[in-house]
Design a protein around this motif. Structure first.
Motif, PDB file in Angstrom:
ATOM      1  N   VAL A  53      38.371  39.250  44.283  1.00 36.13           N
ATOM      2  CA  VAL A  53      39.567  39.389  43.477  1.00 36.13           C
ATOM      3  C   VAL A  53      39.287  38.783  42.110  1.00 36.13           C
ATOM      4  N   PRO A  54      39.497  39.540  41.033  1.00 35.29           N
ATOM      5  CA  PRO A  54      39.252  38.980  39.700  1.00 35.29           C
ATOM      6  C   PRO A  54      40.064  37.714  39.473  1.00 35.29           C
ATOM      7  N   ARG A  55      39.509  36.825  38.679  1.00 35.34           N
ATOM      8  CA  ARG A  55      40.148  35.543  38.443  1.00 35.34           C
ATOM      9  C   ARG A  55      41.544  35.720  37.825  1.00 35.34           C
ATOM     10  N   TYR A  56      41.693  36.686  36.919  1.00 30.45           N
ATOM     11  CA  TYR A  56      43.005  36.855  36.285  1.00 30.45           C
ATOM     12  C   TYR A  56      44.061  37.295  37.294  1.00 30.45           C
ATOM     13  N   VAL A  57      43.649  38.044  38.319  1.00 29.74           N
ATOM     14  CA  VAL A  57      44.583  38.457  39.356  1.00 29.74           C
ATOM     15  C   VAL A  57      44.993  37.248  40.190  1.00 29.74           C
ATOM     16  N   GLN A  58      44.033  36.376  40.499  1.00 27.74           N
ATOM     17  CA  GLN A  58      44.350  35.163  41.250  1.00 27.74           C
ATOM     18  C   GLN A  58      45.370  34.307  40.489  1.00 27.74           C
ATOM     19  N   ILE A  59      45.153  34.173  39.178  1.00 28.67           N
ATOM     20  CA  ILE A  59      46.058  33.355  38.361  1.00 28.67           C
ATOM     21  C   ILE A  59      47.438  33.991  38.317  1.00 28.67           C
ATOM     22  N   ALA A  60      47.478  35.297  38.133  1.00 25.84           N
ATOM     23  CA  ALA A  60      48.762  36.001  38.103  1.00 25.84           C
ATOM     24  C   ALA A  60      49.500  35.823  39.425  1.00 25.84           C
ATOM     25  N   ASP A  61      48.797  35.971  40.534  1.00 19.91           N
ATOM     26  CA  ASP A  61      49.420  35.814  41.850  1.00 19.91           C
ATOM     27  C   ASP A  61      49.999  34.411  42.016  1.00 19.91           C
TER      28      ASP A  61
END
Length: 259
Positions: free
Chosen positions: A11-19
């Motif tokens: 999972v891309p890091r930006y997706v993790q942060i958004a989640d």
């Protein structure tokens, strides 16, 4: 680096942060009206580049849980969705009780509703509307355009188009307030008894002007809904062209399983 998930993908890091930000909102850590931390604060918190944070915020905005205000950043929305119950909102009992559909559904949701009338008067029937009404494109129809608010926030615009031969002898339909039960009640009072309402929905991004009118972030999702009001004689006596802030509405339909 991304975190490995099922199938060996990451999972891309930006997706993790958004989640994580979305979960903080849903859990109430970030409450309605709170500002989402700034880009620089999120860069420091997560130890990533600004570009990663900007991509994460695109995902957060797509959730519909925040709105962006120019020069101020993003804040958590304070408005929960209204549930649309298509099998209930147009019940004749609501009209007989003096409540138009929007006021009835807002009351059920415990919200304060307001309707601002933007225009009432003759108009040329647009081609797609004319086809639905069974008139020629450009024929004179009555147009009623409204802006709907819930708890002080604009959530929906709607323009009703009605055949001129139907409305010309119903003076209430030319008034800002058509009376208890709204325009459908006045049409039924005049003998146009409804058999069904047929709705078509399409989700899409809002245009710049639509975003401004509904106080949305640029490109926020909206639902474009077209409704035909059909009488027992099979005539469409109103076409309602509606644009709705997608984060404000949950559509719930009852579909019979019998033949």
């Amino acid at each position: 680096m991304g975190t490995a998930v099922g199938g060996g993908k990451s999972v891309p890091r930006y997706v993790q942060i958004a989640d994580e930000i979305v979960q903080q909102i849903r859990a109430g850590v970030l409450k309605p009206g709170d500002m989402v931390p700034s880009e620089s604060e999120l860069v420091d918190r997560y130890g990533v580049a600004g570009g990663t944070i900007r991509k994460a915020m695109v995902e957060v905005r797509a959730s519909g849980l925040v709105e962006t205000r120019h020069g101020k950043g993003s804040l958590v929305k304070a408005r929960p969705p209204v549930r649309h119950r298509s099998s209930d909102r147009f019940r004749r009992s609501h009209r007989k009780g003096g409540k138009a559909a929007y006021l009835a559904e807002s009351e059920q949701a415990g919200a304060t509703a307001k309707v601002s009338v933007l225009f009432i008067g003759p108009a040329d029937a647009p081609g797609d509307v004319a086809e639905r009404l069974g008139v020629d494109a450009g024929d004179k129809v009555l147009a009623r355009r409204r802006l709907y608010f819930r708890n002080g926030t604009p959530v929906e615009t709607a323009t009703s188009y009605l055949p001129w031969d139907v409305v010309k002898d119903i003076p209430e339909l030319f008034s800002e307030n058509p009376g208890p039960g709204g325009i459908y009640a006045r049409l039924e009072d005049d003998g146009h008894v409804f058999a069904e309402f047929v709705e078509t929905l399409q989700a899409r991004p809002a245009s710049k002007s639509e975003s401004s009118e509904l106080a949305l972030s640029p490109g926020a999702p909206v639902v474009h809904l077209i409704r035909d009001a059909v009488t027992e004689e099979g005539r469409v006596v109103e076409v309602c062209d509606t644009l709705m802030a997608a984060d404000q509405f949950v559509f719930s339909y009852r579909i019979p399983a019998a033949d």
